[in-house]
Scaffold this motif. Structure first.
Motif, short mmCIF file in Angstrom:
data_model
loop_
_atom_site.label_atom_id
_atom_site.label_comp_id
_atom_site.label_asym_id
_atom_site.label_seq_id
_atom_site.Cartn_x
_atom_site.Cartn_y
_atom_site.Cartn_z
N ARG A 27 -3.93 8.17 8.13
CA ARG A 27 -4.71 7.76 6.96
C ARG A 27 -6.03 8.55 6.88
O ARG A 27 -6.44 8.99 5.82
CB ARG A 27 -5.01 6.27 7.03
CG ARG A 27 -5.90 5.76 5.89
CD ARG A 27 -6.38 4.35 6.12
NE ARG A 27 -7.14 4.23 7.36
CZ ARG A 27 -7.70 3.10 7.81
NH1 ARG A 27 -7.53 1.98 7.14
NH2 ARG A 27 -8.38 3.07 8.93
N LEU B 113 -1.12 5.46 2.00
CA LEU B 113 -2.15 4.62 2.64
C LEU B 113 -3.48 4.73 1.91
O LEU B 113 -4.23 3.76 1.82
CB LEU B 113 -2.32 5.01 4.11
CG LEU B 113 -1.09 4.81 5.00
CD1 LEU B 113 -1.39 5.24 6.42
CD2 LEU B 113 -0.64 3.35 4.98
N MET C 92 -3.70 -2.62 1.86
CA MET C 92 -3.89 -1.79 3.04
C MET C 92 -4.94 -2.35 4.00
O MET C 92 -4.78 -2.29 5.20
CB MET C 92 -4.26 -0.37 2.62
CG MET C 92 -3.06 0.37 2.08
SD MET C 92 -1.72 0.30 3.28
CE MET C 92 -0.35 -0.06 2.22
#
Ligand SMILES: Nc1ncnc2c1ncn2[C@@H]1O[C@H](COP(=O)(O)OP(=O)(O)OP(=O)(O)O)[C@@H](O)[C@H]1O
Ligand SMILES: [Mg+2]
Lengths: 289, 287
Positions: A246, A265, A215
Motif C-alpha cells: 500500500r 488499497l 481499508m
C-alpha cells in the motif's frame, strides 16, 4: 505451525451458477486458502468478485461445484468436509459459527431481543431467565440495549447490522463471518464494531473471516489479508505485506498484481484495475485491434 | 400419396417439416407435461419434509414444537377469515335457495329446497368456497411473506443458525391452514344452511321447522365427513402451494408479486381439480 491449527481449509473451491445460456457462470474459480485458529482474516476484492458467494459457500448455504471445505471445530476430532456432511453434522458445525450478513438479515417478525434469544432458545438448555441475561449482555456489547424491544423495520441500517452481530455472537461461536460489518456505519460506530471484533478474537480466541471494503478498518483488524480478483486468490499474506504494498509508490512495484493491489488499497482511479477494462472499452470504441 | 411423382426434394422437405412440426409440438407438450410433473414432484417432496418435521416437532424429542407460532398462524389464517367466510356462505345459501325455487315449485316440491341446499353446501360448496376464499386470503399472504423472507435473507439466516426453515416456517403454516380450513368449513356449513333457511322462510314461505327437519333428514354423518375430509385436503394443497411458491421466490419484489399471483391461480386450479377427483371417487364408491 501452519497446517496444525487450521480451522477452515479451503481447497480448489469452484462455484458456478447456472445461467440461461447454458454455460455456467464461474464466480469462484479455484480458491485455496487456510484459516488459522484465532486469526482475523480479511477478504478484499472489487464489487462482484465473489466475496459474499464465498461466505455463502463456507456456511454451507451454497453447494460448491468442485473442491473441498474442511472444518475443524473444537469438538471435531478430525477435519470434516461440509460438502459431504449430513444435515445433522452440518448443523453441528453451524452451531459453532456465527455470521453477520451484509443486510443484517434479522427475522422481521421478531423484536431485536427475540432475534438474539432465538438461537439460545433453540440450541441451549438454559432457562428463560438466563437467556434474558445473555441477551441483555450481547445487546449491551453492540450498544443496542435501548432498542431491544423494537422491530427490525424500526431500525436504521447500522442498527440492524449491530443487532445482527449480537445475534451472530449469541451462542459464543468459535468462528465468525462478517460480510461488510462497517459498510453504512458512521466512523465512530464502525470503530466500535472493530474494537468489538478484536475483543472477541483476542479474549475468546474467536476466528474471524471479514469481508470489507473499508481499508482503515481492514488494516486495523487484520492479522492476514486476502485479495480476490475474478474468483481467484490474487494474493494472501500477513498484514505487514499488504501495508508495504500500500505504502509503496506504484512505479516501484514490479508485478502487475502488486500494482493492482496497490491501486485497490489506495483507492486510486489510475492503475491496472481500471486500465484493463478501460482500455479495452476504449479500444472497442475506436476500433483498434 | 398421389401417383404423379412429387418433385423429390420438395416432397422430402414437406415431409421433413411436417415430421419436425409434430416432433416440435410433441416436445413442447412434453416439456409442459414434464414441468407439471416436476412441479407435483416438488410439492410431494415438500409435503414429505413437512410431515417429517411435524412428526419430529410433535412426537420427537430433539426439537421443541413451536406452539406460539402455530397459534399466531391460526389467528392469522383462521380467525381473521371468519367474517369473510360467513359473508360468502350466507350469500351462497341465499343464491341457491332463490335459484332452485322456481324449478322446484313447478314440480310442487318447494320444500325440497332444504335438502338440496344441505347437500350442496355440506358436501361441496362449504369446503370448496371456503378453500377458494382462503387461497386468496391466506395462500397469497403466506406466499408473499415467505417470499420476502427469502429475499431479505431471513431463510438463509435461519439455516445459518442451524434452524430448519421447514420446522420454523412451513410446519406452523401447514398445520394452521389445515386446522383452520376444517374449522371454517364447519362454520361455512352452518351459515350456508342458515342463509338458505332465511331465504326459504322469509321469501319462499317454507315453514321454519319444516326446513330444519328436512335438513336433518337429508344429511347423514357421511356427508359431513366427506366435506370435512375434502376441507383437510384443500388445506394441505393451499399451504403447500403457498409455501412452495414463497420459498422458490427469486428476483426481488417482482418475484414476490409473481409468487403471490401464481399461488392463487395454482391453488384454485388444484382445488377444483382435486375436488372433481374426490367427488368422482365418492360417487363411484357411493359415499
Ligand atoms: N445466486 C446467484 N445466481 C447467479 N449469480 C450470482 C448469484 N449470487 C451471486 N452471483 C454473481 O456472482 C458474482 C459475485 O457476487 P457476490 O455477491 O459474491 O459479490 P461480492 O464480491 O460480495 O460483491 P459486493 O462487494 O458488491 O458485495 C456476481 O457477478 C453476481 O452476479
Ligand atoms: Mg457482497
Amino acid at each position: 505451525m501452519p497446517g496444525n491449527d487450521v480451522v477452515i481449509s479451503i481447497k480448489d473451491m469452484v462455484k458456478e451458477f447456472p445461467t440461461a445460456s447454458g454455460t455456467p457462470a464461474r464466480v469462484l474459480d479455484g480458491v485455496t486458502l487456510d484459516v488459522q485458529r484465532g486469526e482475523t482474516l480479511v477478504i478484499m476484492g472489487g464489487s462482484g468478485c465473489g466475496k459474499s458467494t464465498m461466505l455463502n459457500c463456507l456456511i454451507g448455504e451454497y453447494e460448491i461445484s468442485q473442491g473441498r471445505i474442511l472444518y475443524q471445530t473444537k469438538e471435531m476430532d478430525k477435519p470434516g468436509d461440509i460438502a459431504q456432511m449430513s444435515e445433522v453434522k452440518l448443523n453441528q458445525v453451524r452451531k459453532r459459527i456465527g455470521i453477520l450478513f451484509q443486510s443484517g438479515a434479522l427475522f422481521n417478525s421478531m423484536t431485536v431481543a427475540e432475534n438474539v434469544a432465538l438461537p439460545l432458545q433453540e440450541h441451549s438448555e438454559v432457562d428463560d431467565a438466563v437467556i434474558d441475561v445473555v441477551v441483555t449482555m450481547k445487546l449491551q456489547q453492540v450498544k443496542m440495549l435501548p432498542h431491544r424491544d423494537k422491530m427490525p423495520a424500526q431500525l436504521s441500517g447500522g442498527q440492524k447490522k449491530r443487532a445482527g452481530l449480537a445475534r451472530a455472537t449469541a451462542l459464543d461461536p468459535e468462528i465468525l463471518f462478517y460480510d461488510e460489518p462497517s459498510a453504512g456505519l458512521d466512523p465512530v460506530t464502525s470503530a466500535a464494531i472493530d474494537e468489538l471484533m478484536m475483543d472477541l478474537s483476542k479474549k475468546l480466541n474467536v476466528t474471524s473471516v471479514v469481508v470489507t471494503h473499508e481499508m482503515d478498518s481492514a488494516f486495523r483488524i487484520a492479522d492476514r489479508m486476502v485479495m480476490l480478483e475474478k474468483g481467484r486468490v490474487l494474493s494472501i499474506g500477513p498484514r505487514s505485506q499488504f501495508e508495504s504494498i500500500r505504502d509503496a509508490a506504484p512505479e516501484s512495484l514490479k508485478t502487475v498484481d502488486e500494482r493492482l493491489i496497490n491501486q485497490f488499497l489506495n483507492g486510486s482511479s489510475e492503475g491496472p484495475l481500471t486500465d484493463a477494462e478501460g482500455m479495452s472499452e476504449f479500444e472497442k470504441l475506436i476500433g483498434v485491434q | 400419396m398421389s401417383d404423379s411423382p412429387a418433385p423429390r426434394g420438395e416432397g422430402r422437405a414437406g415431409l421433413h417439416s411436417a415430421v419436425e412440426l409434430i416432433g416440435r409440438t410433441a416436445a413442447r407438450r412434453w416439456g409442459d407435461v414434464h414441468e407439471q410433473v416436476s412441479y407435483i414432484g416438488a410439492l410431494a417432496i415438500l409435503v414429505k419434509l413437512t410431515l417429517i418435521w411435524c412428526w419430529r416437532g410433535l412426537l420427537g424429542s430433539q426439537v421443541r414444537f413451536r406452539w406460539n407460532a402455530l397459534l399466531d398462524q391460526l389467528v392469522r389464517v383462521g380467525v381473521r377469515a371468519i367474517p369473510i367466510v360467513v359473508l360468502v356462505e350466507v350469500f351462497i345459501g341465499i343464491i341457491l335457495a332463490l335459484q332452485m325455487a322456481p324449478t322446484l315449485a313447478s314440480y310442487g316440491q318447494l320444500e325440497k329446497v332444504a335438502d338440496i341446499i344441505a347437500i350442496a353446501i355440506v358436501r361441496e360448496l362449504g369446503p370448496l368456497l371456503t378453500a377458494i376464499v382462503l387461497s386468496g386470503f391466506a395462500g397469497a399472504s403466506i406466499a408473499a411473506e415467505m417470499g420476502s423472507m427469502v429475499e431479505s435473507e431471513e431463510v438463509k439466516a435461519l439455516r445459518a443458525h442451524a434452524l430448519n426453515p421447514y420446522h420454523f416456517l412451513v410446519v406452523p403454516r401447514f398445520l394452521a391452514t389445515v386446522i383452520a380450513l376444517v374449522g371454517l368449513s364447519v362454520v361455512a356449513d352452518v351459515v350456508g344452511v342458515f342463509g338458505g333457511l332465511l331465504t326459504s322462510v322469509l321469501v319462499l314461505d317454507v315453514s321454519f321447522w319444516g326446513y330444519i327437519d328436512a335438513t336433518q333428514a337429508a344429511l347423514s354423518l357421511q356427508d359431513y365427513l366427506t366435506g370435512l375430509f375434502k376441507a383437510g385436503v384443500f388445506g394441505v394443497l393451499i399451504s403447500m402451494i403457498a409455501c412452495h411458491e414463497g420459498l422458490s421466490v427469486r428476483g426481488g419484489a417482482e418475484g414476490v408479486g409473481r409468487a403471490t399471483t401464481s399461488t392463487v391461480v395454482k391453488c384454485i386450479v388444484a382445488l377444483i381439480g382435486t375436488d372433481a377427483v374426490f367427488t368422482a371417487m365418492f360417487y363411484v364408491w357411493g359415499i
